[in-house]
Structures are given as structure tokens and as C-alpha cells.
Design a protein around this motif. Structure first.
Motif, PDB file in Angstrom:
ATOM      1  N   GLN A 166      29.429  52.900  62.680  1.00  0.00           N
ATOM      2  CA  GLN A 166      29.746  51.510  63.006  1.00  0.00           C
ATOM      3  C   GLN A 166      30.041  50.707  61.740  1.00  0.00           C
ATOM      4  N   HIS A 167      29.392  51.075  60.629  1.00  0.00           N
ATOM      5  CA  HIS A 167      29.616  50.376  59.361  1.00  0.00           C
ATOM      6  C   HIS A 167      31.077  50.487  58.919  1.00  0.00           C
ATOM      7  N   PHE A 168      31.738  51.580  59.274  1.00  0.00           N
ATOM      8  CA  PHE A 168      33.165  51.716  58.952  1.00  0.00           C
ATOM      9  C   PHE A 168      33.959  50.619  59.657  1.00  0.00           C
ATOM     10  N   TYR A 169      33.640  50.392  60.926  1.00  0.00           N
ATOM     11  CA  TYR A 169      34.384  49.403  61.708  1.00  0.00           C
ATOM     12  C   TYR A 169      33.997  47.971  61.329  1.00  0.00           C
ATOM     13  N   ASP A 170      32.744  47.771  60.920  1.00  0.00           N
ATOM     14  CA  ASP A 170      32.279  46.433  60.550  1.00  0.00           C
ATOM     15  C   ASP A 170      32.785  46.001  59.176  1.00  0.00           C
ATOM     16  N   LYS A 171      32.914  46.962  58.257  1.00  0.00           N
ATOM     17  CA  LYS A 171      33.256  46.594  56.878  1.00  0.00           C
ATOM     18  C   LYS A 171      34.305  47.485  56.223  1.00  0.00           C
ATOM     19  N   LEU A 172      34.052  48.786  56.180  1.00  0.00           N
ATOM     20  CA  LEU A 172      34.846  49.661  55.320  1.00  0.00           C
ATOM     21  C   LEU A 172      36.330  49.677  55.667  1.00  0.00           C
ATOM     22  N   LEU A 173      36.667  49.602  56.955  1.00  0.00           N
ATOM     23  CA  LEU A 173      38.080  49.614  57.344  1.00  0.00           C
ATOM     24  C   LEU A 173      38.785  48.293  57.022  1.00  0.00           C
ATOM     25  N   HIS A 174      38.018  47.268  56.660  1.00  0.00           N
ATOM     26  CA  HIS A 174      38.609  45.967  56.320  1.00  0.00           C
ATOM     27  C   HIS A 174      38.840  45.818  54.820  1.00  0.00           C
ATOM     28  N   ILE A 175      38.288  46.717  54.028  1.00  0.00           N
ATOM     29  CA  ILE A 175      38.367  46.580  52.577  1.00  0.00           C
ATOM     30  C   ILE A 175      39.797  46.647  52.070  1.00  0.00           C
ATOM     31  N   GLN A 176      40.614  47.507  52.650  1.00  0.00           N
ATOM     32  CA  GLN A 176      41.998  47.651  52.205  1.00  0.00           C
ATOM     33  C   GLN A 176      42.720  46.307  52.163  1.00  0.00           C
ATOM     34  N   ASP A 177      42.443  45.453  53.122  1.00  0.00           N
ATOM     35  CA  ASP A 177      43.137  44.163  53.221  1.00  0.00           C
ATOM     36  C   ASP A 177      42.601  43.114  52.253  1.00  0.00           C
ATOM     37  N   ARG A 178      41.483  43.421  51.567  1.00  0.00           N
ATOM     38  CA  ARG A 178      40.897  42.429  50.662  1.00  0.00           C
ATOM     39  C   ARG A 178      40.940  42.865  49.199  1.00  0.00           C
ATOM     40  N   LEU A 179      41.742  43.889  48.908  1.00  0.00           N
ATOM     41  CA  LEU A 179      41.917  44.293  47.514  1.00  0.00           C
ATOM     42  C   LEU A 179      42.851  43.312  46.825  1.00  0.00           C
ATOM     43  N   LYS A 180      42.594  43.028  45.549  1.00  0.00           N
ATOM     44  CA  LYS A 180      43.274  41.931  44.866  1.00  0.00           C
ATOM     45  C   LYS A 180      44.469  42.362  44.010  1.00  0.00           C
ATOM     46  N   THR A 181      44.447  43.598  43.506  1.00  0.00           N
ATOM     47  CA  THR A 181      45.505  44.018  42.576  1.00  0.00           C
ATOM     48  C   THR A 181      46.477  44.976  43.273  1.00  0.00           C
ATOM     49  N   GLU A 182      47.713  44.985  42.817  1.00  0.00           N
ATOM     50  CA  GLU A 182      48.697  45.875  43.426  1.00  0.00           C
ATOM     51  C   GLU A 182      48.356  47.352  43.201  1.00  0.00           C
ATOM     52  N   PRO A 183      47.975  47.764  41.970  1.00  0.00           N
ATOM     53  CA  PRO A 183      47.575  49.170  41.818  1.00  0.00           C
ATOM     54  C   PRO A 183      46.335  49.509  42.634  1.00  0.00           C
ATOM     55  N   GLY A 184      45.441  48.539  42.813  1.00  0.00           N
ATOM     56  CA  GLY A 184      44.263  48.771  43.651  1.00  0.00           C
ATOM     57  C   GLY A 184      44.643  48.952  45.107  1.00  0.00           C
ATOM     58  N   ARG A 185      45.603  48.136  45.577  1.00  0.00           N
ATOM     59  CA  ARG A 185      46.050  48.255  46.965  1.00  0.00           C
ATOM     60  C   ARG A 185      46.729  49.597  47.204  1.00  0.00           C
ATOM     61  N   LYS A 186      47.458  50.079  46.199  1.00  0.00           N
ATOM     62  CA  LYS A 186      48.111  51.386  46.319  1.00  0.00           C
ATOM     63  C   LYS A 186      47.072  52.490  46.475  1.00  0.00           C
ATOM     64  N   MET A 187      46.034  52.462  45.669  1.00  0.00           N
ATOM     65  CA  MET A 187      44.954  53.437  45.790  1.00  0.00           C
ATOM     66  C   MET A 187      44.227  53.273  47.119  1.00  0.00           C
ATOM     67  N   GLY A 188      44.054  52.026  47.533  1.00  0.00           N
ATOM     68  CA  GLY A 188      43.326  51.742  48.762  1.00  0.00           C
ATOM     69  C   GLY A 188      44.003  52.289  49.996  1.00  0.00           C
ATOM     70  N   ARG A 189      45.338  52.259  50.022  1.00  0.00           N
ATOM     71  CA  ARG A 189      46.055  52.756  51.197  1.00  0.00           C
ATOM     72  C   ARG A 189      45.767  54.237  51.433  1.00  0.00           C
ATOM     73  N   LYS A 190      45.727  55.006  50.371  1.00  0.00           N
ATOM     74  CA  LYS A 190      45.454  56.441  50.490  1.00  0.00           C
ATOM     75  C   LYS A 190      44.027  56.684  50.968  1.00  0.00           C
ATOM     76  N   ARG A 191      43.079  55.950  50.415  1.00  0.00           N
ATOM     77  CA  ARG A 191      41.681  56.139  50.794  1.00  0.00           C
ATOM     78  C   ARG A 191      41.414  55.635  52.216  1.00  0.00           C
ATOM     79  N   HIS A 192      42.105  54.582  52.598  1.00  0.00           N
ATOM     80  CA  HIS A 192      41.974  54.065  53.962  1.00  0.00           C
ATOM     81  C   HIS A 192      42.437  55.110  54.969  1.00  0.00           C
ATOM     82  N   GLN A 193      43.552  55.730  54.682  1.00  0.00           N
ATOM     83  CA  GLN A 193      44.077  56.762  55.584  1.00  0.00           C
ATOM     84  C   GLN A 193      43.111  57.924  55.710  1.00  0.00           C
ATOM     85  N   PHE A 194      42.467  58.285  54.608  1.00  0.00           N
ATOM     86  CA  PHE A 194      41.490  59.372  54.627  1.00  0.00           C
ATOM     87  C   PHE A 194      40.334  59.019  55.566  1.00  0.00           C
TER      88      PHE A 194
END
Length: 215
Positions: A166-194
Motif C-alpha cells: 500500500q505504501h507504493f500507492y500512497d507515496k512511492l508511485l507519486h515520487i516520479q512527479d515530484r522530482l525537481k531536476t531533468e536528469p533526476g526525472r530521466k532516472m526516475g522514469r526508469k525506476r518508476h517503470q520497474f
């Protein structure tokens, strides 16, 4: 940092901090055109969880500048680097105090999110690095590790919301949308998909039904 984090569980140990440091420095170098202060990024990353409120005594966690004062004085003497007089000690502490997801959420809710929060590239590098370590493969392991420490079920039948999944749905799946840097968002997309693939596997394994022949 190493001595302090040795008292914490594997979800917040020195290895987590070193990963955050490495990622934060990588992000800062990728953002060289914005001229981030690499020393501020590195020290803030190394110290960001020393006073984590889940573990540290409230008296220490409530006044981080006083807590780290001795460290800054020692660093100044050893390296001839006065971080207090040039304002970097205060910036490092400000970053430490504002890295957390929960802190950002509360500040936004209370209308206390400021222009500094939106513009400080050093804060963004450390924030993104910390949040990136909360998702993807390491994020999955850290979630399971912390759940074991607090005796939170990994998964449970519908009706229970206090689970690791449930913690994934409450928080972890929302992290991708709150990353601040472009290189961070690029890394985040891959980890989100995983994580999405992992959750699909959880659903498949939890809902498996044997065919007549398999029974």
C-alpha cells in the motif's frame, strides 16, 4: 554519519547515504550550467539522514544547526574552510531540514513553500537523489526492510491499508512527479517503470489460481 547511521536499520543506513551522495553529485555535475555548489551538495547529502526524525532524539532533531555546529568548527580548523562565515553551513542545514518528502508535503499544505525551495539547485540535487533511492530496485528493498522493522505486513487481503505494498500507492508511485531536476526525472522514469512491473507481479502471484489439472 557512519557512526550515527550504524544505529539505524538497513533502510536508512550508511550505504543508503552513500548512494544518495553519489547520485546527488552526479545530478549536480549534470547541472553544471546552473553552477551548483558541489561542496554544499556533498555535505548536505552525507548529513541528510543523521537527524532523521524516525530515529534521532527529538531534542537533537529540532535544532540541527546547533547539533552540527561542532562538525562545522572541526571542518573549519582541519581544512581552513569556514562554512559558517560564508553562509554555506546555514545553507547545508536548510537543505537537511527540507529534503524530506513529508516536510515538503506539509510546507505546501500550510502555504509555507517559498521561492528558495523552488530555486535552490543544491536542495533539488539532494532531494532528487534521496527520492530516487526510495524507488526502483533499491526502493523496493528499502520498503521491505523498513516494513520488517516496524512489523508492517508486506501484503494483506483487501481491507488492510497498513502494508508495504500500500505504501507504493500512497507515496512511492507519486515520487516520479515530484522530482525537481531533468536528469533526476530521466532516472526516475526508469525506476518508476520497474516498480510498476514489480506491482504487476505481486498482483499476479497473489491472485494465482490453479487449473483443474494443476490441482
Amino acid at each position: 554519519m557512519t557512526e550515527t547511521m550504524a544505529r539505524y536499520d538497513p533502510s536508512h543506513d550508511a550505504y543508503h547515504v552513500e548512494r544518495v551522495r553519489k547520485t546527488a553529485m552526479s545530478l549536480a555535475r549534470a547541472l553544471a550550467s546552473q553552477k551548483p555548489d558541489l561542496l554544499v551538495v556533498e555535505l548536505a547529502a552525507l548529513l541528510h539522514d543523521v537527524l532523521d526524525k524516525k530515529y534521532a532524539p527529538e531534542a537533537e532533531a529540532s535544532d540541527p544547526y546547533t547539533y552540527f555546529k561542532g562538525f562545522f568548527e572541526t571542518l573549519s580548523s582541519a581544512c581552513d574552510l569556514d562554512l559558517r562565515s560564508d553562509g554555506r553551513a546555514r545553507q547545508i542545514v536548510n537543505i537537511i531540514e527540507n529534503v524530506s518528502w513529508t516536510t515538503e508535503k506539509q510546507l505546501r499544505k500550510d502555504g509555507q513553500w517559498t521561492e528558495w525551495h523552488d530555486s535552490c539547485v543544491e536542495l533539488h540535487c539532494v532531494q532528487d537523489a534521496d527520492r530516487l533511492d526510495a524507488i526502483g530496485a533499491f526502493g523496493i528493498m528499502r520498503c521491505a526492510a523498513y516494513s520488517a522493522v516496524v512489523n508492517r505486513p508486506l501484503h494483506a487481503p483487501p481491507g488492510r491499508s497498513d502494508t508495504a505494498i500500500q505504501h507504493f500507492y500512497d507515496k512511492l508511485l507519486h515520487i516520479q512527479d515530484r522530482l525537481k531536476t531533468e536528469p533526476g526525472r530521466k532516472m526516475g522514469r526508469k525506476r518508476h517503470q520497474f516498480m510498476l512491473e514489480f506491482l504487476r507481479s505481486i498482483d499476479e502471484e497473489d491472485g494465482v489460481e490453479l487449473s483443474t489439472t494443476e490441482k
